[in-house]
Scaffold this motif. Structure first.
Motif, short mmCIF file in Angstrom:
data_model
loop_
_atom_site.label_atom_id
_atom_site.label_comp_id
_atom_site.label_asym_id
_atom_site.label_seq_id
_atom_site.Cartn_x
_atom_site.Cartn_y
_atom_site.Cartn_z
N THR A 7 9.59 6.70 15.82
CA THR A 7 9.16 6.22 17.29
C THR A 7 9.40 4.62 17.71
O THR A 7 8.39 3.77 16.77
N ILE A 29 13.47 7.52 20.59
CA ILE A 29 13.12 7.33 19.04
C ILE A 29 14.99 7.47 17.86
O ILE A 29 15.76 7.44 19.04
N VAL A 74 12.28 9.68 10.95
CA VAL A 74 12.50 9.17 12.41
C VAL A 74 11.38 8.25 12.70
O VAL A 74 10.22 8.04 12.26
#
Length: 417
Positions: free
Chosen positions: A314, A239, A312
């Motif tokens: 991933t 992440i 964020v």
């Protein structure tokens, strides 16, 4: 003659049922490109497909036109290491070793190398480092400015070797600078170079970035609670964060995965990983493999102003399957079966690593099987349809029975004559 026909029909039904049994229970399929030449092929598994797979990939199959499984081998390129590697000690100096940085200057006596191994006393700590090269130990040129060192404790012994892989280079000197972030440094015993430490594809592959996530943040007291929601259960093992609000910071953060459907900021679930977020790091973190649709990030602000989590991301390291496919045959992947277990193929003992010379075969998007997408709508007052079907079946059975009785009587009369 009649008996042979019935036996043939029975065998056909059995074969059909067996073929269907190898595909039953799978919810999605992905059509593979045309195979133009018989041979081994690597098939890349992007997020559009892995979102429908279990994290151990046990519910993935290749099938042919008949629905029969085709053997394959699963690969995780970034973690594949040659077992019979030979390590050579490298000369080095350590001009700096404190809570800020650990600097290592390594002398390269070989022409071309593509890895450097740090022999580190067993530890569970992680650090980021940079790697540079030079021909005079004065003018340095960057090779990689963000490398995560996450040594795995040796099963036996008190030290393990963490290899840094990079594109082949012939610099006379290499410099590694480990960022300690005001923490105790690693104890480095030796520095080595391996003849075949890591497969070449390790530094050539790039991570897959999953689609954007939704973020909800709540700041309460000394804690910031961040809820991250993925669009689908995409696999991820890294992440990255984009933070704002404070210029200089260094704080503890915990990543939680919900257990069950009852989860909230106050009940985020099970702790998956802990790490330090700071302004002098890349804010990229390797985490245990997961496909959680929702997860929580808990940041301990202490007495500082809270950070604003702007973004964020991933990502997941690429995974492949390798299989031998026949020319002009049609193949597809089937996936998404919660009851599936790992298949046992001979191929796994014969072909054990990816080769750069193997062609890449593309897979299409995941498509739901029609039988899994049909919705049966309830119909009111349809009992007469059910009874009509029952009477029709009984009538047909009665006709067959009468016909069989007549044939038996006829045979008895013929025998009496």
């Amino acid at each position: 003659m009649m008996r042979k026909k019935w036996i043939s029909l029975l065998l056909f039904c059995v074969i059909t049922v067996c073929c269907n049994a190898q595909t039953v229970g799978y919810k999605f399929y992905s059509q593979l490109d045309t195979v133009k030449k018989s041979g081994f092929y690597n098939i890349e598994l992007p997020p559009a497909l892995t979102a429908h797979l279990k994290t151990d990939y046990s519910d993935l199959r290749i099938v042919n036109d008949s629905g029969k499984w085709v053997p394959h081998v699963l690969h995780f390129p970034t973690s594949e290491v040659v077992n019979d590697a030979i390590n050579f000690d490298l000369k080095y100096t350590q001009p700096e070793n404190n809570k800020v940085n650990t600097s290592l200057i390594i002398v390269n006596s070989k022409n071309v190398i593509s890895n450097i191994g740090l022999v580190i006393n067993n530890t569970l700590a992680e650090r980021f480092c940079t790697l540079s090269g030079s021909n005079d130990s004065k003018n340095w040129f960057v090779i990689n400015d963000s490398i995560l060192i996450d040594p795995k404790p040796a099963a036996t012994g008190t030290a393990n070797t963490f290899f840094i892989a990079f594109p082949p280079s012939n610099y006379r000197f290499f410099k590694i600078v480990i960022k300690n972030n005001n923490k105790d440094p690693f104890e480095i015993r030796r520095i080595v170079q391996s003849s075949t430490a890591v497969l070449p594809v390790s530094y050539q592959t790039k991570s897959f970035q999953n689609p954007p996530v939704a973020i909800v943040q709540k700041d309460s007291g000394k804690i910031s609670y961040i809820k991250i929601s993925q669009q689908q259960p995409y696999h991820f093992d890294n992440i990255s964060l984009n933070l704002s609000g404070v210029k200089y910071f260094s704080r503890e953060a915990d990543l939680y995965i919900p257990v069950g459907n009852n989860h909230s900021f106050s009940n985020p679930g099970q702790l998956l990983h802990s790490f330090i977020i700071s302004n002098n790091s890349t804010l990229q973190f390797k985490v245990p493999f997961s496909n959680a649709t929702i997860f929580y990030l808990i940041i301990n602000n202490e007495d500082n102003l809270p950070l604003k989590v702007e973004e964020v991301n991933t990502t997941v390291n690429p995974h492949y399957i390798t299989s031998y496919l026949e020319k002009d045959n049609n193949y597809k992947l089937i996936l998404g079966n919660e009851l599936a277990t790992f298949p046992i193929y001979d191929l796994s003992n014969i072909y054990t690593k990816i080769s750069d010379s193997i062609s890449l075969l593309s897979a299409g998007n995941a498509t739901a099987f029609k039988e899994n997408s049909i919705t049966v709508k309830p119909v009111k007052n349809n009992k007469w349809i059910l009874w009509s079907a029952i009477f029709a079946v009984l009538f047909i059975l009665l006709l067959f029975t009468i016909k069989m009785v007549k044939e038996v009587d006829k045979r008895k009369q013929d025998d009496s004559l």
